[in-house]
Design a protein around this motif. Structure first.
Motif, PDB file in Angstrom:
ATOM      1  N   GLU A   1      46.662  24.736  50.574  1.00 50.38           N
ATOM      2  CA  GLU A   1      46.070  23.607  49.864  1.00 50.38           C
ATOM      3  C   GLU A   1      46.475  23.654  48.396  1.00 50.38           C
ATOM      4  OE1 GLU A   1      41.760  21.307  49.599  1.00 50.38           O
ATOM      5  OE2 GLU A   1      41.854  23.413  50.236  1.00 50.38           O
TER       6      GLU A   1
ATOM      7  N   ARG B   1      53.541  17.731  51.407  1.00 53.64           N
ATOM      8  CA  ARG B   1      52.404  16.994  50.843  1.00 53.64           C
ATOM      9  C   ARG B   1      51.782  16.109  51.918  1.00 53.64           C
ATOM     10  NH1 ARG B   1      51.732  12.259  47.809  1.00 53.64           N
ATOM     11  NH2 ARG B   1      50.244  12.460  46.089  1.00 53.64           N
ATOM     12  N   SER B   2      50.521  16.363  52.203  1.00 55.06           N
ATOM     13  CA  SER B   2      49.789  15.523  53.148  1.00 55.06           C
ATOM     14  C   SER B   2      48.297  15.738  52.944  1.00 55.06           C
ATOM     15  CB  SER B   2      50.176  15.848  54.597  1.00 55.06           C
ATOM     16  OG  SER B   2      49.830  17.203  54.915  1.00 55.06           O
ATOM     17  N   ARG B   3      47.537  14.733  53.373  1.00 60.50           N
ATOM     18  CA  ARG B   3      46.078  14.840  53.307  1.00 60.50           C
ATOM     19  C   ARG B   3      45.480  13.908  54.339  1.00 60.50           C
ATOM     20  NH1 ARG B   3      41.764  12.725  48.864  1.00 60.50           N
ATOM     21  NH2 ARG B   3      40.143  14.273  49.265  1.00 60.50           N
ATOM     22  N   PRO B   4      44.747  14.454  55.311  1.00 57.64           N
ATOM     23  CA  PRO B   4      44.517  15.880  55.554  1.00 57.64           C
ATOM     24  C   PRO B   4      45.815  16.573  55.977  1.00 57.64           C
ATOM     25  CG  PRO B   4      43.760  14.585  57.414  1.00 57.64           C
ATOM     26  CD  PRO B   4      44.159  13.594  56.359  1.00 57.64           C
TER      27      PRO B   4
ATOM     28  N   LYS C   1      44.343  18.365  45.934  1.00 56.77           N
ATOM     29  CA  LYS C   1      43.786  17.505  46.971  1.00 56.77           C
ATOM     30  C   LYS C   1      44.707  17.368  48.185  1.00 56.77           C
ATOM     31  CE  LYS C   1      40.925  14.552  44.013  1.00 56.77           C
ATOM     32  NZ  LYS C   1      40.622  13.156  43.620  1.00 56.77           N
ATOM     33  N   VAL C   2      45.903  17.956  48.129  1.00 62.93           N
ATOM     34  CA  VAL C   2      46.865  17.799  49.225  1.00 62.93           C
ATOM     35  C   VAL C   2      47.187  19.153  49.841  1.00 62.93           C
ATOM     36  CG1 VAL C   2      47.853  15.709  48.235  1.00 62.93           C
ATOM     37  CG2 VAL C   2      48.849  17.938  47.675  1.00 62.93           C
ATOM     38  N   TRP C   3      47.836  19.087  51.006  1.00 60.26           N
ATOM     39  CA  TRP C   3      48.215  20.285  51.737  1.00 60.26           C
ATOM     40  C   TRP C   3      49.732  20.352  51.882  1.00 60.26           C
ATOM     41  CZ3 TRP C   3      45.209  24.170  53.988  1.00 60.26           C
ATOM     42  CH2 TRP C   3      43.827  24.008  53.870  1.00 60.26           C
TER      43      TRP C   3
END
Length: 382
Positions: A167, A143-146, A170-172
């Motif tokens: 993706e 989980r990360s953004r960007p 909203k997270v990657w």
């Protein structure tokens, strides 16, 4: 963490009054604190309303309208309205409306962006690493953004990995794999997976260290408690063993013979008390694991102190005897040479003397016979 955008949006509200309101875009990391500010110019006391992205009123002229304690009114003045958002969440993201009610209703929007910092990466090995083979490690940031950027390091050098991302809303979710060959010296080495994105403070990252577990065949070496052993001494032999997995059983042997009855073999050590010459022999320790077998040798020779002293005292006599024999030989050689030279000189003198006598005999005979063949004279000269 919060940071303000570079662009400032403004609008003039009412040509007659000249009132203005300005807002600034805000970026914050998930769980951080964000400040949303509406700047007022030539404010005349008109109604100011702050709304969230769902168009729910947060504050009405400085009075709380929505029961969300994460939002606090920090300042309400003729020049500025400032609210504070704690524990920012992804669902808080969007445009916050700053509305000023005059003859005509006008508003400006402050856009809140919520970033998600990566957590500590999860590092896993695909299969057990074995000496001489390859190891494959995977690093996952769910989980990360960007999307987080993943890097591998080993011995302070960057390794080339293969990354992929997916993706999820909203997270990657980001993953990376790396492969390299390993040897026994790599066992216990450190490999680092590092994750970075803009949600982290500048120069910061999230890291996970993975300790390499490389399996290899064992080695064995015997260490003796003393270099020289004599009768009556106690000797302790230690079998130093390495290997992964570590061999859990060590066997002691003495060539084709059994160990002395006094011997005590306990794991890596073999104790031989009260040594005697009958204990001489080649001692071995053996260790094994699923990757191989190791064997070490130690040759035991028990010395008799009396025999050692006798051998040491006999050495000078042997040396002296050898020197005397050499001197006698040299003297004999000199005497033989002298006798030989003497004999040579005497033989030469006798030869010349005989030659002289021959010449005298010829002269005498000529004298008696005469030089011209006359009669032989009867006189003799003595």
């Amino acid at each position: 963490m919060s940071s303000q955008g570079l662009s400032i949006l403004s609008v003039s509200l009412g040509s007659g009054t000249g009132q203005e309101v300005q807002t600034e875009n805000v970026t914050v990391a998930e769980g951080g604190v964000a400040e949303i500010t509406c700047r007022l110019h030539q404010y005349d006391g008109s109604i100011v309303v702050i709304q969230n992205p769902a168009r729910q009123t947060l504050f009405f002229n400085g009075t709380r309208a929505l029961k969300d304690e994460r939002f606090q009114l920090e300042e309400f003045s003729p020049r500025r309205v400032r609210i504070r958002l704690s524990d920012a969440r992804l669902e808080d993201e969007g445009g916050y409306f700053c509305q000023l009610y005059t003859e005509d209703t006008h508003h400006q929007i402050a856009t809140l962006t919520v970033l998600v910092a990566p957590e500590n990466p999860v590092v896993e090995v695909r299969e057990q690493a074995v000496e001489g083979g390859e190891v494959e490690l995977s690093c996952l940031v769910p989980r990360s953004r960007p999307a987080a950027v993943l890097r591998w390091y080993r011995d302070r050098k960057e390794l080339k990995g293969v990354s992929s991302g997916q993706e999820n809303g909203k997270v990657w979710s980001v993953a990376s794999t790396v492969r390299f060959r390993v040897d026994r010296k790599d066992d216990g080495g450190i490999v680092i997976c590092e994750a970075q994105n803009q949600a982290l403070p500048s120069g910061h990252s999230k890291q996970t260290q993975y300790v390499l577990d490389v399996q290899y065949s064992p080695t064995a070496r015997i260490h003796a408690s003393q270099a020289v052993v004599r009768e009556g001494d106690t000797l302790v032999l230690t079998c130093a063993v390495t290997g992964n997995p570590r061999p859990n059983q060590i066997r002691w042997n003495r060539g084709n013979e059994s160990l002395p009855e006094r011997a005590e073999a306990v794991g890596e050590t073999l104790t031989l008390p009260g040594l005697v010459s009958a204990d001489n022999g080649t001692y071995t320790c053996e260790a094994a694991n699923k990757h191989g077998h190791a064997r070490a040798l130690y040759v035991l020779v028990v010395y008799d102190p009396g025999a050692v002293v006798e051998a040491q005292t006999s050495v000078p006599y042997a040396i002296v005897g050898g020197i005397l024999a050499l001197l006698v030989f040299l003297i004999i050689c000199v005497l033989v040479g002298m006798v030989w030279c003497s004999v040579r000189q005497k033989g030469s003198y006798l030869t010349h003397e005989a030659s002289g006598l021959d010449e005298q005999g010829e002269a005498r005979e000529a004298f008696l016979n005469g030089g011209d063949g006359h009669k032989r004279k009867e006189e003799f000269f003595i």
